[in-house]
Design an enzyme around this catalytic site. Structure first.
Site, PDB file in Angstrom:
ATOM      1  N   LYS A 274       0.836  -1.199   0.000  1.00 16.73           N
ATOM      2  CA  LYS A 274       0.000   0.000   0.000  1.00 16.73           C
ATOM      3  C   LYS A 274       0.874   1.253   0.000  1.00 16.73           C
ATOM      4  CE  LYS A 274      -3.776  -1.968   2.804  1.00 16.73           C
ATOM      5  NZ  LYS A 274      -4.885  -1.770   1.855  1.00 16.73           N
ATOM      6  N   ASP A 344      -2.835  -7.469  -1.818  1.00 15.50           N
ATOM      7  CA  ASP A 344      -3.570  -6.511  -0.991  1.00 15.50           C
ATOM      8  C   ASP A 344      -5.066  -6.810  -0.979  1.00 15.50           C
ATOM      9  OD1 ASP A 344      -3.903  -4.353   0.700  1.00 15.50           O
ATOM     10  OD2 ASP A 344      -4.146  -2.905  -0.926  1.00 15.50           O
ATOM     11  N   GLU A 346      -6.466  -9.323   0.369  1.00 18.90           N
ATOM     12  CA  GLU A 346      -6.195 -10.464   1.242  1.00 18.90           C
ATOM     13  C   GLU A 346      -7.392 -10.888   2.089  1.00 18.90           C
ATOM     14  OE1 GLU A 346      -6.654  -7.526   4.032  1.00 18.90           O
ATOM     15  OE2 GLU A 346      -5.594  -7.370   2.139  1.00 18.90           O
ATOM     16  N   ARG A 348     -10.564 -11.390   1.417  1.00 23.75           N
ATOM     17  CA  ARG A 348     -11.388 -12.458   0.824  1.00 23.75           C
ATOM     18  C   ARG A 348     -10.663 -13.802   0.877  1.00 23.75           C
ATOM     19  NH1 ARG A 348     -11.345  -8.982  -4.548  1.00 23.75           N
ATOM     20  NH2 ARG A 348     -11.150  -7.472  -2.877  1.00 23.75           N
TER      21      ARG A 348
END
Length: 497
Positions: A274, A344, A346, A348
């Site tokens: 991020k 990113d 992650e 789910r």
């Protein structure tokens, strides 16, 4: 904060709050005080903009002819529109006003309200609940606070006819306060303090309420085959955990309902790192797991006559030499394979294994999952509502109804086969993101739906815009909101016990 319910005294004193209805309508206590002071209240109302509209306030200092030091006039709006949620908001306003003024004790007068569906005892109980929910501040790491920055309100006395009934009503609501505060504390903690093992450790205190708490570590998760969950946490020095909580206090032949929570205790994005700006906010990426754990505390606290199970996937998503790479393919507990395009995305990934584990082990009749899953839902709904995705209209409507009653609003979002095609992979059963940014919250839900077993009513609540607030509201100060705790508890109470 100490809450007391009292019968009407001969004389009111100290800091007192009374209600004024719409169009400056004085209720019984206001009329009495106005007569005793030769029209002080009437003159005060005539001089300002206060009309008794819902949430309006006006303060009168040194009320003439009485021992009241400070009189707070609080607008309750139209009497026929008074409901539990609006009353809770009034309680929150009272607490906020008291703390802003530095008062330690407040007396609230609840008169009989003609035309309201609520009894005076119910109004009193919900005023107390709202005040309690607002009277919160996460300040354990503050060492140099000025006195005016601290909460001052320590005692709330509510004057009402039938104080014993009000106390009984409030006592049924009180477990909500502990559960909400527990979740707010979890979400507020920094990630160096609250990591997966520590989250699970704190959840163990629910055992005192009768919740069975089981914690699975990485060794057990590997044996079971929760490979996708483990793939998210493999770049962290902190061990991943699966927190399993069960409350089986309903009919023995009744299938349980399941609550699933995303617990990414910190999310750097992994290798798909991020941007640095705002990354500190990712300490609350475990807000879904926090809400589910808090809901279980509320359910057990009121001794719900229901069967409820909860599974929270707890990980850290960190980049290191062992972290999952974009393009890796991992086999999930369900047997389906996932191509991880973006590390990113992650949430789910950990949820799909947690959902499948829950269904295999507990065979739930319904499954509701909460997660701070996508920024896309904030683009769609802002910070007013959580997104609701479901394969079952009846379940969807019940959740929306429960949310409306407690002030945790939901908006149903679409699902469909055309969205589903966007996550088909060339080399695996699916990929965890589509190739574009369109419909990001929907494709995330479509991914999760692939792990819902036949016959299970399922709902996914994307609470990314609701777990934390930079403004707060009447019953929630700025910071962690504990969104979902009351919604889930009310849904269970209204439909299962």
């Amino acid at each position: 904060m100490k809450v007391e319910f009292s019968a009407f005294p001969k004389t009111l004193s100290g800091n007192v709050a009374i209600f004024i209805a719409a169009d400056k309508q004085l209720l019984t206590t206001a009329q009495t005080l106005d007569n005793e002071s030769r029209g002080t209240l009437t003159r005060a109302l005539d001089e300002g903009r206060f009309t008794g509209g819902r949430g309006q306030t006006q303060t009168i200092l040194g009320h003439a002819g009485a021992s009241i030091a400070r009189l707070l006039l609080l607008g309750i709006g139209k009497l026929r529109e008074l409901d539990a949620r609006s009353v809770e908001n009034l309680g929150g306003v009272i607490a906020a006003e008291a703390n802003a003024s530095g008062h330690k004790a407040v007396t609230v007068v609840v008169d009989a309200v003609k035309g309201s569906k609520l009894s005076p005892a119910q109004i009193a109980a919900h005023v107390a609940l709202g005040a309690q929910l607002r009277n919160y501040r996460f300040d354990k790491y503050k060492t140099k606070d000025k006195p005016e920055q601290k909460l001052s309100l320590a005692e709330l006395t509510i004057v009402v006819s039938g104080p014993a009934e009000a106390r009984r009503t409030y006592d049924k609501l009180a477990p909500t306060v502990d559960a909400v505060f527990f979740t707010r504390d979890l979400v507020s903690e920094p990630a160096n303090v609250l990591y997966p093992v520590e989250f699970a450790r704190r959840a163990k205190q629910l055992a005192k309420l009768g919740v069975k708490v089981q914690i699975l570590g990485e060794t057990e998760l590997k044996k079971l085959g929760l490979n996708v969950l483990l793939a998210v946490g493999q770049g962290s020095a902190r061990e991943s955990q699966l927190l399993v909580m069960t409350w089986m206090n309903g009919p023995k032949n009744q299938k349980p309902v399941a609550l699933i929570g995303k617990g990414v205790c910190f999310d750097t994005g992994g290798i798909s790192l991020k941007p640095a700006g705002g990354m500190e906010d990712m300490k609350w990426d475990m807000g879904g797991a926090g809400a589910v754990t808090g809901a279980m505390m509320a359910i057990a606290g009121r001794k719900a006559r229901a069967n409820v199970v909860a599974v929270c996937a707890l990980v850290e998503n960190m980049p290191d030499g062992n972290a999952t790479r974009p393009g890796d393919v991992v086999k999930s507990l369900s047997g389906q394979t996932v191509e991880i395009i973006n590390t990113d995305a992650e949430g789910r990934l950990i949820l799909c294994d947690a959902m499948w584990y829950c269904q295999e082990k507990f065979k739930p009749q319904a499954m509701v999952e909460l997660s701070t899953l996508t920024g896309a839902i904030i683009v769609s709904l802002g910070h007013e509502r959580a997104g609701l995705f479901s394969n079952n209209t009846a379940l969807s409507n019940k959740l929306r109804g429960a949310g409306a009653l407690v002030g945790e609003k939901l908006w149903r979002m679409p699902l469909g086969s055309n969205y589903d095609k966007l996550i088909d992979s060339d080399i695996a059963d699916m990929k965890n993101v589509s190739n574009g940014r369109d419909g990001g919250s929907i494709t995330a839900a479509q991914f999760l739906q692939r792990f819902v077993q036949e016959g299970v009513a399922w709902a996914h609540l994307d609470i990314a815009g609701m777990a934390w607030s930079n403004k707060g509201n009447n019953t929630t100060p700025k910071g962690a909101t504990a969104y979902g705790v009351r919604l889930l508890d009310r849904w269970v109470a209204d439909n299962y016990g």
